[in-house]
Write a protein that holds these residues in place. Structure first.
Motif, PDB file in Angstrom:
ATOM      1  N   THR A  18      47.010 -33.975  -5.045  1.00 29.13           N
ATOM      2  CA  THR A  18      48.229 -33.179  -4.823  1.00 29.13           C
ATOM      3  C   THR A  18      48.482 -32.272  -6.022  1.00 29.13           C
ATOM      4  N   ARG A  19      48.396 -32.872  -7.224  1.00 32.71           N
ATOM      5  CA  ARG A  19      48.643 -32.067  -8.434  1.00 32.71           C
ATOM      6  C   ARG A  19      47.576 -31.006  -8.614  1.00 32.71           C
ATOM      7  N   LYS A  20      46.333 -31.376  -8.329  1.00 37.34           N
ATOM      8  CA  LYS A  20      45.238 -30.422  -8.494  1.00 37.34           C
ATOM      9  C   LYS A  20      45.412 -29.260  -7.518  1.00 37.34           C
ATOM     10  N   ALA A  21      45.764 -29.617  -6.286  1.00 37.06           N
ATOM     11  CA  ALA A  21      45.920 -28.578  -5.256  1.00 37.06           C
ATOM     12  C   ALA A  21      47.066 -27.634  -5.608  1.00 37.06           C
ATOM     13  N   LEU A  22      48.147 -28.206  -6.150  1.00 33.44           N
ATOM     14  CA  LEU A  22      49.321 -27.381  -6.419  1.00 33.44           C
ATOM     15  C   LEU A  22      49.238 -26.650  -7.759  1.00 33.44           C
ATOM     16  N   SER A  23      48.147 -26.823  -8.476  1.00 36.84           N
ATOM     17  CA  SER A  23      48.092 -26.185  -9.795  1.00 36.84           C
ATOM     18  C   SER A  23      47.026 -25.106  -9.877  1.00 36.84           C
ATOM     19  N   VAL A  24      46.494 -24.695  -8.742  1.00 37.95           N
ATOM     20  CA  VAL A  24      45.464 -23.651  -8.799  1.00 37.95           C
ATOM     21  C   VAL A  24      45.829 -22.460  -7.915  1.00 37.95           C
ATOM     22  N   ALA A  32      55.245 -18.801  -3.729  1.00 40.73           N
ATOM     23  CA  ALA A  32      54.147 -18.849  -2.744  1.00 40.73           C
ATOM     24  C   ALA A  32      54.140 -20.187  -2.026  1.00 40.73           C
ATOM     25  N   ARG A  33      54.399 -21.258  -2.788  1.00 39.23           N
ATOM     26  CA  ARG A  33      54.416 -22.607  -2.181  1.00 39.23           C
ATOM     27  C   ARG A  33      55.538 -22.719  -1.170  1.00 39.23           C
ATOM     28  N   THR A  34      56.722 -22.198  -1.588  1.00 41.41           N
ATOM     29  CA  THR A  34      57.876 -22.255  -0.680  1.00 41.41           C
ATOM     30  C   THR A  34      57.596 -21.441   0.573  1.00 41.41           C
ATOM     31  N   LEU A  35      57.043 -20.232   0.367  1.00 46.38           N
ATOM     32  CA  LEU A  35      56.752 -19.363   1.517  1.00 46.38           C
ATOM     33  C   LEU A  35      55.750 -20.010   2.463  1.00 46.38           C
ATOM     34  N   ASP A 409      36.342 -24.062  -8.304  1.00 39.99           N
ATOM     35  CA  ASP A 409      35.818 -24.194  -6.939  1.00 39.99           C
ATOM     36  C   ASP A 409      36.791 -24.944  -6.018  1.00 39.99           C
ATOM     37  N   SER A 410      38.090 -24.764  -6.226  1.00 35.56           N
ATOM     38  CA  SER A 410      39.063 -25.516  -5.427  1.00 35.56           C
ATOM     39  C   SER A 410      38.901 -25.219  -3.934  1.00 35.56           C
ATOM     40  N   PRO A 411      38.536 -26.233  -3.127  1.00 32.21           N
ATOM     41  CA  PRO A 411      38.343 -25.986  -1.690  1.00 32.21           C
ATOM     42  C   PRO A 411      39.638 -25.591  -0.979  1.00 32.21           C
ATOM     43  N   LEU A 412      40.776 -26.061  -1.522  1.00 31.19           N
ATOM     44  CA  LEU A 412      42.049 -25.750  -0.874  1.00 31.19           C
ATOM     45  C   LEU A 412      42.347 -24.245  -0.952  1.00 31.19           C
TER      46      LEU A 412
END
Lengths: 477, 107
Positions: A18-24, A32-35, A409-412
């Motif tokens: 979760t942290r990794k996904a939300l930090s890249v 952007a997250r809220t949108l 290389d974040s897949p998300l």
């Protein structure tokens, strides 16, 4: 095996990802997250409303609604495939976390169980969200009567499909381990799973046609994916539940026993000879070619093209488009090159190198597929279209790679980039289709789009360079 | 260069906006035209939709842009609107930065 330790480890995985996904990438920005969250909620609400309205106006009776649930099992299995692969890629990219867990006082079985628990929750969550509009619409129309159909059609199918995939994955990994190929486990299993997903995607149309055909004849046929709805229809809901529990128990035991004895650490690069060393484009071509994911794409493209070629169709030429799936990594693949001393290029030159490098790599690996056309000359027309699509794809994927920079290389981020780009292109394509724009104008618009994509890529690259300079000049920014 | 990109962005936004409006108009005509054979036009005569029954029981649909002038005018108007919005946004941001520079307590 300690359940408490498994749960702690599963929670650690969840928090880490979760942290990794939300930090890249773009997800670092709160706006952007809220949108994105708001658009997801709005999308689910809108789709639920549309599905409820369609069910109300166009689907006359309960029997038709149950058919919809039966047909949705084909989609549930497909999305389970997709999420399964996505989660596996997530773990492949997180070898540092895996190395860290090896320092913890947990056994390998506990680590495998925690991984499985995390994977399963991801699959359940994703499939649940994807099929939420359908479930809401069915509940609105049928009330509580829809619950057994939803449970058999969505929940039981997704869980069983996940367990079957886990067992298959473990069996392939075990076989490779036995033959001394444990370093290749991720590449081989992911290639096979991706090829299987593509094959299933092609076969699912026939599957849906067969299920609908059975309905028109007034019966419910058995098509493997609709095992639980079929059992529920033929022998009742308790029988379907009993079969699900038995199958799940057997598959869970099998998955536990077939889990690899050691966690194979992924191989991120493959040593491949790249000729013409010393040329200015060589580093870019080598950086793209030596990524292990590139060879997954090549393997899947070749397997698909051979399978389609054997079927006697000309569609095998389109398998080359699978190579474009790696285009979104072109910026991050070359990121290490930019750290080399004396490596200074203008944004325009950098984009040109990315485009030409990617075009060379794609063209070379698409060559064997095009050679298949020499045996089947009627595929030459398709090859011409594929050539244009590859050229356009190289330009567009480079633009996505620059707009959605896949840091580490974040897949998300890659997935978000693909989703946004596909959504935009499909929407514009659908609008242009409705407006019946004349052919020559369409070609002109397509050419303009490519030019604009290059222009925006250069502008994006300039912006990234500006940010990097700012980060270097202002520590901690 | 910055201004050129603003113009380009505005033109693109205007184009996508005009496409959206034209498609929405056709979809609205499609779902509101009940009688077969009726030729319905929308968006100031820019788009058309017509459904007609054929002798074999099937149906022909005619839809698309009727008059490109209307579409182009809409594109230009939306592009100008987008460009003006961008200019105003930039001006307001600079104004806020100016205020913040003079009054640090506002930050």
């Amino acid at each position: 095996m300690s359940t408490a330790r498994i749960l702690i480890l599963a929670r650690l995985f969840f928090r880490y990802f979760t942290r990794k996904a939300l930090s890249v990438g773009v997800l670092r920005c709160r706006l952007a997250r809220t949108l994105l969250s708001l658009s997801a909620v709005a999308g689910v609400t809108l789709l639920s409303a549309v599905a409820a309205s369609v069910f109300h106006d166009m689907i006359p009776g309960k029997r038709e609604l149950f058919l919809v649930m039966q047909v949705s099992t084909a989609g549930v299995v497909f999305w389970t495939f997709v999420v399964f692969i996505f989660v596996k890629i997530l773990f492949v990219k997180s070898d540092q976390l895996m190395r860290y867990t090896m320092l913890l006082p947990v056994s390998h079985r506990e680590r495998s169980a925690a991984l499985t628990l995390y994977e399963f929750s991801m699959v359940a969550l994703s499939v649940g969200v994807l099929f939420l509009p359908l479930a809401i619409a069915c509940l609105t129309r049928l009330g509580a009567e829809a619950i057994p159909a939803m449970v058999t059609g969505i929940f039981m199918t997704a869980v069983s499909a996940y367990l079957v995939l886990s067992v298959l994955h473990n069996l392939v990994a075990l076989a490779l381990e036995a033959f001394g190929g444990s370093r290749l486990v991720h590449i081989v299993t992911l290639s096979l799973m991706a090829a299987l997903t593509l094959w299933y995607n092609g076969a699912s149309l026939t599957l849906i046609r067969d299920i609908t055909g059975d309905y028109l004849q007034g019966s419910v046929g058995f098509h493997l994916v609709n095992l639980f709805p079929f059992l529920s229809e033929q022998a009742g809901w308790p029988m379907a539940a009993a079969a699900f529990l038995t199958l799940s128990a057997v598959l869970t035991i099998l998955a536990a026993f077939t889990s690899p004895r050691i966690f194979p650490l992924p191989r991120r690069f493959i040593r491949v000879p790249v000729p013409f060393a010393g040329r200015s484009l060589w580093p870019m071509v080598a950086a793209l070619t030596r990524r292990s994911e590139w060879w997954i794409a090549v393997g899947v493209a070749y397997v698909c093209s051979i399978l389609l070629w054997l079927e006697g169709d000309t569609a095998f030429a389109y398998s080359a488009l699978i190579l474009l799936s790696q285009g979104v990594y072109v910026h991050s693949a070359a990121s290490r090159l930019r750290l080399m001393p004396g490596y200074t290029r203008s944004a325009g030159k950098e984009v040109a190198y990315m485009l030409i490098g990617q075009a060379i790599v794609v063209a070379i690996h698409a060559l064997p597929i095009s050679l298949l056309a020499t045996v089947r000359p009627d595929a030459l027309d398709d090859l011409r279209t594929v050539g244009l699509a590859l050229l356009s794809g190289v330009i567009l994927t480079t633009l996505i790679a620059i707009v959605f920079v896949a840091e580490n290389d974040s897949p998300l981020v890659v997935f978000t980039g693909y989703a946004v780009c596909t959504g935009t292109l499909v929407s514009i394509g659908a609008m242009v289709g409705v407006l019946q724009v004349p052919g020559p104008w369409l070609w002109f618009a397509a050419a303009c789009t490519q030019v604009l994509a290059v222009v925006y890529s250069v502008a994006g690259m300039k912006q990234i360079m500006r940010w990097k300079r700012h980060e270097a000049a202002v520590p901690g920014s | 260069m910055k201004r050129l990109f603003q113009v380009l962005n505005a033109v693109l936004a205007g184009f996508v906006g005009a496409l959206l409006l034209a498609t929405a108009s056709i979809l609205m005509l499609m779902f509101s035209t009940r009688a077969p054979g009726t030729r319905a036009v929308g968006l100031f005569g820019g788009v058309l939709f017509q459904a007609a029954d054929r002798s074999d029981g099937s149906m022909t649909l005619e839809l698309g842009v009727e008059n490109w002038t209307g579409f182009v005018v809409l594109w230009v108007v939306l592009s100008v609107l987008a460009f003006v919005s961008m200019l105003m946004f930039g001006w307001l941001r600079r104004y806020r930065e100016g205020l913040a520079a003079n009054r640090p307590d506002l930050e």
